[in-house]
Design a protein around this motif. Structure first.
Motif, PDB file in Angstrom:
ATOM      1  N   ALA A 189      12.302  -5.576  11.222  1.00 34.47           N
ATOM      2  CA  ALA A 189      11.439  -5.512  10.047  1.00 34.47           C
ATOM      3  C   ALA A 189      10.608  -6.783   9.942  1.00 34.47           C
ATOM      4  O   ALA A 189      10.935  -7.823  10.536  1.00 34.47           O
ATOM      5  CB  ALA A 189      12.273  -5.335   8.784  1.00 34.47           C
ATOM      6  N   ALA A 190       9.520  -6.685   9.177  1.00 31.98           N
ATOM      7  CA  ALA A 190       8.662  -7.832   8.875  1.00 31.98           C
ATOM      8  C   ALA A 190       8.348  -7.793   7.386  1.00 31.98           C
ATOM      9  O   ALA A 190       7.277  -7.326   6.974  1.00 31.98           O
ATOM     10  CB  ALA A 190       7.388  -7.783   9.708  1.00 31.98           C
ATOM     11  N   PRO A 191       9.284  -8.259   6.535  1.00 28.93           N
ATOM     12  CA  PRO A 191       9.112  -8.136   5.085  1.00 28.93           C
ATOM     13  C   PRO A 191       7.888  -8.849   4.528  1.00 28.93           C
ATOM     14  O   PRO A 191       7.437  -8.510   3.419  1.00 28.93           O
ATOM     15  CB  PRO A 191      10.404  -8.745   4.529  1.00 28.93           C
ATOM     16  N   SER A 192       7.345  -9.806   5.246  1.00 31.20           N
ATOM     17  CA  SER A 192       6.168 -10.520   4.740  1.00 31.20           C
ATOM     18  C   SER A 192       4.959  -9.608   4.602  1.00 31.20           C
ATOM     19  O   SER A 192       3.975  -9.973   3.951  1.00 31.20           O
ATOM     20  CB  SER A 192       5.826 -11.702   5.663  1.00 31.20           C
ATOM     21  N   TYR A 193       5.036  -8.418   5.190  1.00 31.21           N
ATOM     22  CA  TYR A 193       3.925  -7.467   5.104  1.00 31.21           C
ATOM     23  C   TYR A 193       4.157  -6.390   4.034  1.00 31.21           C
ATOM     24  O   TYR A 193       3.432  -5.401   4.009  1.00 31.21           O
ATOM     25  CB  TYR A 193       3.708  -6.792   6.461  1.00 31.21           C
ATOM     26  N   GLY A 195       3.342  -6.287   1.068  1.00 36.01           N
ATOM     27  CA  GLY A 195       2.185  -6.140   0.206  1.00 36.01           C
ATOM     28  C   GLY A 195       1.113  -5.217   0.737  1.00 36.01           C
ATOM     29  O   GLY A 195       0.191  -4.839  -0.001  1.00 36.01           O
ATOM     30  N   LEU A 196       1.202  -4.827   2.010  1.00 31.88           N
ATOM     31  CA  LEU A 196       0.227  -3.889   2.550  1.00 31.88           C
ATOM     32  C   LEU A 196       0.197  -2.586   1.764  1.00 31.88           C
ATOM     33  O   LEU A 196      -0.848  -1.939   1.651  1.00 31.88           O
ATOM     34  CB  LEU A 196       0.548  -3.572   4.017  1.00 31.88           C
ATOM     35  N   HIS A 197       1.321  -2.190   1.221  1.00 29.81           N
ATOM     36  CA  HIS A 197       1.392  -0.928   0.490  1.00 29.81           C
ATOM     37  C   HIS A 197       1.590  -1.122  -1.007  1.00 29.81           C
ATOM     38  O   HIS A 197       1.367  -0.195  -1.777  1.00 29.81           O
ATOM     39  CB  HIS A 197       2.512  -0.056   1.069  1.00 29.81           C
ATOM     40  N   GLY A 198       1.986  -2.314  -1.417  1.00 25.97           N
ATOM     41  CA  GLY A 198       2.152  -2.582  -2.839  1.00 25.97           C
ATOM     42  C   GLY A 198       0.877  -3.046  -3.514  1.00 25.97           C
ATOM     43  O   GLY A 198       0.677  -2.845  -4.715  1.00 25.97           O
ATOM     44  N   GLY A 199      -0.013  -3.677  -2.738  1.00 25.83           N
ATOM     45  CA  GLY A 199      -1.239  -4.199  -3.313  1.00 25.83           C
ATOM     46  C   GLY A 199      -1.002  -5.455  -4.124  1.00 25.83           C
ATOM     47  O   GLY A 199       0.089  -6.040  -4.108  1.00 25.83           O
ATOM     48  N   THR A 200      -2.022  -5.877  -4.851  1.00 24.50           N
ATOM     49  CA  THR A 200      -1.954  -7.129  -5.609  1.00 24.50           C
ATOM     50  C   THR A 200      -1.956  -6.898  -7.109  1.00 24.50           C
ATOM     51  O   THR A 200      -1.985  -7.850  -7.884  1.00 24.50           O
ATOM     52  CB  THR A 200      -3.145  -8.032  -5.237  1.00 24.50           C
ATOM     53  N   GLY A 201      -1.955  -5.661  -7.546  1.00 23.37           N
ATOM     54  CA  GLY A 201      -1.948  -5.376  -8.973  1.00 23.37           C
ATOM     55  C   GLY A 201      -0.612  -5.699  -9.610  1.00 23.37           C
ATOM     56  O   GLY A 201       0.387  -5.942  -8.929  1.00 23.37           O
ATOM     57  N   PRO A 202      -0.569  -5.716 -10.944  1.00 22.66           N
ATOM     58  CA  PRO A 202       0.688  -6.018 -11.641  1.00 22.66           C
ATOM     59  C   PRO A 202       1.700  -4.885 -11.478  1.00 22.66           C
ATOM     60  O   PRO A 202       1.336  -3.732 -11.212  1.00 22.66           O
ATOM     61  CB  PRO A 202       0.253  -6.147 -13.100  1.00 22.66           C
ATOM     62  N   PHE A 203       2.970  -5.219 -11.629  1.00 23.80           N
ATOM     63  CA  PHE A 203       3.999  -4.189 -11.649  1.00 23.80           C
ATOM     64  C   PHE A 203       3.784  -3.289 -12.867  1.00 23.80           C
ATOM     65  O   PHE A 203       3.302  -3.733 -13.913  1.00 23.80           O
ATOM     66  CB  PHE A 203       5.388  -4.815 -11.710  1.00 23.80           C
ATOM     67  N   SER A 326       9.321   4.786  15.877  1.00 26.32           N
ATOM     68  CA  SER A 326       9.058   5.065  14.468  1.00 26.32           C
ATOM     69  C   SER A 326       8.603   3.786  13.774  1.00 26.32           C
ATOM     70  O   SER A 326       9.045   2.688  14.117  1.00 26.32           O
ATOM     71  CB  SER A 326      10.320   5.607  13.795  1.00 26.32           C
ATOM     72  N   ALA A 327       7.722   3.946  12.791  1.00 30.04           N
ATOM     73  CA  ALA A 327       7.199   2.789  12.065  1.00 30.04           C
ATOM     74  C   ALA A 327       7.028   3.141  10.605  1.00 30.04           C
ATOM     75  O   ALA A 327       6.755   4.291  10.251  1.00 30.04           O
ATOM     76  CB  ALA A 327       5.862   2.347  12.661  1.00 30.04           C
ATOM     77  N   GLY A 328       7.172   2.142   9.737  1.00 26.21           N
ATOM     78  CA  GLY A 328       7.006   2.409   8.313  1.00 26.21           C
ATOM     79  C   GLY A 328       6.607   1.174   7.546  1.00 26.21           C
ATOM     80  O   GLY A 328       6.762   0.035   8.019  1.00 26.21           O
ATOM     81  N   GLY A 329       6.093   1.394   6.345  1.00 24.96           N
ATOM     82  CA  GLY A 329       5.715   0.294   5.474  1.00 24.96           C
ATOM     83  C   GLY A 329       6.903  -0.585   5.151  1.00 24.96           C
ATOM     84  O   GLY A 329       8.045  -0.151   5.143  1.00 24.96           O
ATOM     85  N   GLY A 330       6.581  -1.811   4.906  1.00 24.05           N
ATOM     86  CA  GLY A 330       7.627  -2.776   4.588  1.00 24.05           C
ATOM     87  C   GLY A 330       7.484  -4.156   5.240  1.00 24.05           C
ATOM     88  O   GLY A 330       7.619  -5.133   4.574  1.00 24.05           O
ATOM     89  N   LEU A 331       7.228  -4.263   6.499  1.00 25.18           N
ATOM     90  CA  LEU A 331       7.153  -3.247   7.556  1.00 25.18           C
ATOM     91  C   LEU A 331       8.509  -3.100   8.231  1.00 25.18           C
ATOM     92  O   LEU A 331       9.317  -4.033   8.209  1.00 25.18           O
ATOM     93  CB  LEU A 331       6.124  -3.655   8.612  1.00 25.18           C
ATOM     94  N   SER A 332       8.752  -1.970   8.868  1.00 24.79           N
ATOM     95  CA  SER A 332       9.956  -1.820   9.674  1.00 24.79           C
ATOM     96  C   SER A 332       9.706  -0.823  10.787  1.00 24.79           C
ATOM     97  O   SER A 332       8.819   0.028  10.689  1.00 24.79           O
ATOM     98  CB  SER A 332      11.152  -1.395   8.822  1.00 24.79           C
TER      99      SER A 332
END
Length: 342
Positions: A189-193, A195-203, A326-332
């Motif tokens: 996994a590469a957790p530093s990424y 935000g690729l799917h979460g974006g920068t908006g508020p929770f 296989s690949a997925g957001g997160g990233l993993s």
């Protein structure tokens, strides 16, 4: 997961059920959902769509897998369900729904949400548990996703188009029906990424998809603006190539081994697929196969759907080996090395 130590783990009767309707890139462009030039270059012929809830498709896939394997829900001790997007209710366990509807009354249903890597991660998890616990019988792994309006823009990613579908595969200690032996796996996994799917908006306090659709292109753009030096293609390509080499080494299969006939990547197409072709072919010495040009990317289900197509089309013969990536957001990422046995 190390290579087989004599206690074989088998993936049996894999099945994919895709949506009953389809939409082409040209149709998406005609309605303004996709730029015409992108539609010409994207590499997808069409994507599957459905009016059914994802779990309804998952129940169909599960029933077909159990029937093809000569098994029943009562034989299961685990049911692992992986998904990426909304399953039909907000506060609820889709894994339990599937277990109930296939008669898996003795099974413990567990949900696994690891984005689009979920199906392969569930297979690896099921195999590890079977090796560790002799009291566990077979595990059914299912996936399901539906990427529909108004919540999700299926054409709104960079190089990916999302199709609706479900998959299932039986993970056990003996082959049942069309089967492969799981020789080895590897994950990273590469957790530093993230935000690729979460974006920068508020929770947010509640789901927002009913107010504005999920458009993956937008969150990726936000991430890249905040991290201009990030090279997603390089990180993903290197990770998939490294894990492929690691899994092959654990399986005792050398790159360019004549038994190794192909690498099955996620259901990418066009430039997205071609960007990974050189690194994966170099790492394995095997040609890259393309799956999903006529279904789209099936969320968490790509790896199992690819295995089902491999066996149904006889693109891998008894004794031959394939690498499922296989690949997925997160990233993993997860890589499975399999050998056909029946």
């Amino acid at each position: 997961m190390p290579g087989d130590d004599g206690a074989g783990i088998y993936l049996s009767a894999p099945c994919a059920v895709v949506g009953e309707s389809f939409q082409s890139p040209a149709e998406a462009a005609a309605t303004g959902r996709l730029d015409a030039d992108v539609a010409r270059r994207c590499g997808y012929l069409r994507v599957a769509t459905t009016v059914h809830a994802p779990v309804e498709l998952a129940v169909r896939a599960a029933a077909r897998t159990l029937g093809s394997a000569g098994a029943a829900g009562v034989d299961l001790t685990r049911l692992l369900h992986a998904w990426t997007y909304h399953q039909g209710h907000e506060f609820w366990s889709p894994a339990h729904y599937i277990a109930y509807h296939v008669g898996a009354d003795r099974a413990v249903p567990l949900g696994l949400q690891q984005m689009c890597n979920g199906g392969a991660a569930a297979v690896e998890l099921a195999a590890r548990e079977l090796r560790a616990d002799p009291e566990q019988a077979c595990t059914l792994v299912t996936t399901a996703d539906r990427f529909c309006d108004p919540g999700f823009d299926r054409w709104g990613d960079q190089g990916l188009a999302y199709g609706d579908g479900a998959t299932a595969v039986l993970v056990g200690r003996a082959p049942q029906g069309r089967s492969v032996r799981l020789l080895a796996s590897a994950s990273a996994a590469a957790p530093s990424y993230e935000g690729l799917h979460g974006g920068t908006g508020p929770f947010t306090a509640t789901p927002q998809s009913a107010l504005r659709p999920v458009t993956v292109r937008s969150t990726k753009k936000q991430y890249m603006e905040r991290h201009p030096g990030a090279d997603l293609l390089a990180v993903a390509g290197e990770s998939m190539a490294r894990l492929s080499a690691t899994a092959l080494d654990r399986a005792g299969v050398a790159p360019r081994d004549p038994r190794l006939v192909l690498v099955a990547p996620p259901r990418f197409a066009g430039p997205a697929l071609e960007s990974y072709r050189p690194v994966l072919e170099k790492a394995t010495g095997a040609p890259l196969a393309q799956f999903g040009a006529d279904t789209g990317h099936l969320g968490a289900g790509d790896a199992i759907a690819n295995l089902a197509e491999l066996l149904a089309s006889d693109r891998i013969s008894t004794g031959q080996v394939a690498v499922l990536v296989s690949a997925g957001g997160g990233l993993s990422w997860t890589v499975l090395v399999v050998e056909r046995v029946t």
